[in-house]
Design a protein around this motif. Structure first.
Motif, short mmCIF file in Angstrom:
data_model
loop_
_atom_site.label_atom_id
_atom_site.label_comp_id
_atom_site.label_asym_id
_atom_site.label_seq_id
_atom_site.Cartn_x
_atom_site.Cartn_y
_atom_site.Cartn_z
N ALA A 145 30.23 3.66 113.50
CA ALA A 145 29.70 4.95 113.96
C ALA A 145 29.76 5.06 115.48
CB ALA A 145 28.26 5.12 113.47
N LEU A 146 29.69 3.94 116.18
CA LEU A 146 29.66 3.95 117.63
C LEU A 146 31.03 4.25 118.25
CD1 LEU A 146 27.99 3.44 120.18
CD2 LEU A 146 28.50 0.99 119.92
N HIS A 147 32.12 3.79 117.65
CA HIS A 147 33.45 3.94 118.24
C HIS A 147 33.83 5.38 118.56
CE1 HIS A 147 33.83 -0.28 117.30
NE2 HIS A 147 34.98 -0.31 117.95
N PRO A 148 33.66 6.34 117.65
CA PRO A 148 34.03 7.73 117.99
C PRO A 148 33.23 8.26 119.18
CG PRO A 148 33.74 7.52 115.62
CD PRO A 148 33.26 6.23 116.24
N ARG A 149 31.94 7.94 119.25
CA ARG A 149 31.11 8.39 120.37
C ARG A 149 31.59 7.78 121.68
NH1 ARG A 149 25.69 6.99 120.40
NH2 ARG A 149 25.30 8.79 121.69
N LEU A 150 31.90 6.49 121.67
CA LEU A 150 32.36 5.82 122.88
C LEU A 150 33.69 6.38 123.36
CD1 LEU A 150 31.54 2.07 122.12
CD2 LEU A 150 30.35 3.61 123.69
N LEU A 151 34.61 6.62 122.44
CA LEU A 151 35.92 7.12 122.85
C LEU A 151 35.86 8.57 123.32
CD1 LEU A 151 38.41 5.46 120.37
CD2 LEU A 151 37.86 4.83 122.70
N ARG A 152 35.03 9.40 122.70
CA ARG A 152 34.87 10.78 123.19
C ARG A 152 34.28 10.78 124.60
NH1 ARG A 152 33.12 11.80 117.80
NH2 ARG A 152 30.96 11.65 118.51
N GLU A 153 33.30 9.93 124.83
CA GLU A 153 32.68 9.85 126.15
C GLU A 153 33.66 9.27 127.17
OE1 GLU A 153 29.25 10.54 128.67
OE2 GLU A 153 30.31 11.47 127.02
N THR A 154 34.45 8.31 126.77
CA THR A 154 35.48 7.75 127.63
C THR A 154 36.45 8.84 128.06
OG1 THR A 154 35.30 5.54 126.67
CG2 THR A 154 37.40 6.09 127.72
N ALA A 155 36.92 9.63 127.10
CA ALA A 155 37.86 10.72 127.41
C ALA A 155 37.23 11.75 128.35
CB ALA A 155 38.33 11.39 126.13
N MET A 188 38.49 1.73 115.45
CA MET A 188 39.19 2.09 116.68
C MET A 188 40.36 3.03 116.38
SD MET A 188 39.48 2.05 119.92
CE MET A 188 38.69 0.74 120.79
N ARG A 189 41.12 2.71 115.37
CA ARG A 189 42.27 3.55 114.99
C ARG A 189 41.79 4.96 114.63
NH1 ARG A 189 43.82 1.66 109.88
NH2 ARG A 189 42.33 3.20 109.20
N ASP A 190 40.77 5.06 113.80
CA ASP A 190 40.27 6.37 113.38
C ASP A 190 39.67 7.13 114.56
OD1 ASP A 190 41.08 5.67 110.85
OD2 ASP A 190 39.06 5.21 110.13
N ALA A 191 38.94 6.44 115.42
CA ALA A 191 38.32 7.09 116.58
C ALA A 191 39.39 7.60 117.54
CB ALA A 191 37.38 6.13 117.29
N LEU A 192 40.46 6.84 117.73
CA LEU A 192 41.54 7.28 118.62
C LEU A 192 42.22 8.54 118.11
CD1 LEU A 192 43.28 4.02 119.84
CD2 LEU A 192 42.37 5.86 121.27
N ARG A 193 42.34 8.66 116.80
CA ARG A 193 42.94 9.88 116.22
C ARG A 193 42.12 11.12 116.57
NH1 ARG A 193 44.09 7.18 110.43
NH2 ARG A 193 46.08 6.20 110.95
N GLY A 194 40.82 10.95 116.76
CA GLY A 194 39.94 12.07 117.06
C GLY A 194 39.86 12.42 118.54
N VAL A 195 40.56 11.66 119.38
CA VAL A 195 40.53 11.91 120.83
C VAL A 195 41.97 11.98 121.34
CG1 VAL A 195 39.59 11.12 123.04
CG2 VAL A 195 38.37 10.60 120.94
N PRO A 196 42.60 13.16 121.23
CA PRO A 196 44.02 13.27 121.54
C PRO A 196 44.40 13.04 123.00
CG PRO A 196 43.10 15.42 121.06
CD PRO A 196 42.03 14.41 120.76
N THR A 197 43.43 13.07 123.91
CA THR A 197 43.77 12.85 125.33
C THR A 197 43.88 11.38 125.69
OG1 THR A 197 41.47 12.94 126.07
CG2 THR A 197 42.70 15.03 126.04
N LEU A 198 43.43 10.49 124.80
CA LEU A 198 43.56 9.05 125.04
C LEU A 198 44.76 8.51 124.27
CD1 LEU A 198 39.89 7.73 124.75
CD2 LEU A 198 41.24 8.03 126.84
#
Length: 104
Positions: free
Chosen positions: A42-52, A71-81
């Protein structure tokens, strides 16, 4: 430089200006000794959105995690990374991966 104050912030919602950070290094909990595997996922998507949000254009981030699917799934949700590279590592008997990310 000495700091006299300890701050406690939510890593998924930092009080920093958008696009104000050049680089981020993050070693989130693996969900084995701290937290659970579900909380790590649950934490990975939040971290990657905040990183972006925080990284300036062409900024970079390094993440160390054992949660490959998260990590793979979270990266798919953040197209700028974008994932530049990944390296397998063993940390204290646990296999993980170092991810090098770049902000578009």
């Amino acid at each position: 430089m000495a700091f006299s104050k300890l701050l406690r912030w939510d890593a998924g919602r930092l009080p920093l200006q958008s696009g104000s950070v050049d680089a981020i290094a993050c070693n989130p909990p693996f969900g084995k000794k701290i937290g659970t595997r579900e909380s790590a996922h649950a934490l990975h998507p939040r971290l990657l959105r905040e990183t972006a949000r925080l990284l300036r254009p062409d900024g970079r981030a390094v993440f160390v995690t054992s949660e490959y699917d998260a990590m793979r799934d979270a990266l798919r949700g953040v197209p700028t990374l974008t994932l530049e590279r990944g390296y397998s590592v063993a940390l204290l008997g646990e296999w993980g991966r170092v991810y090098l990310l770049r902000q578009k």
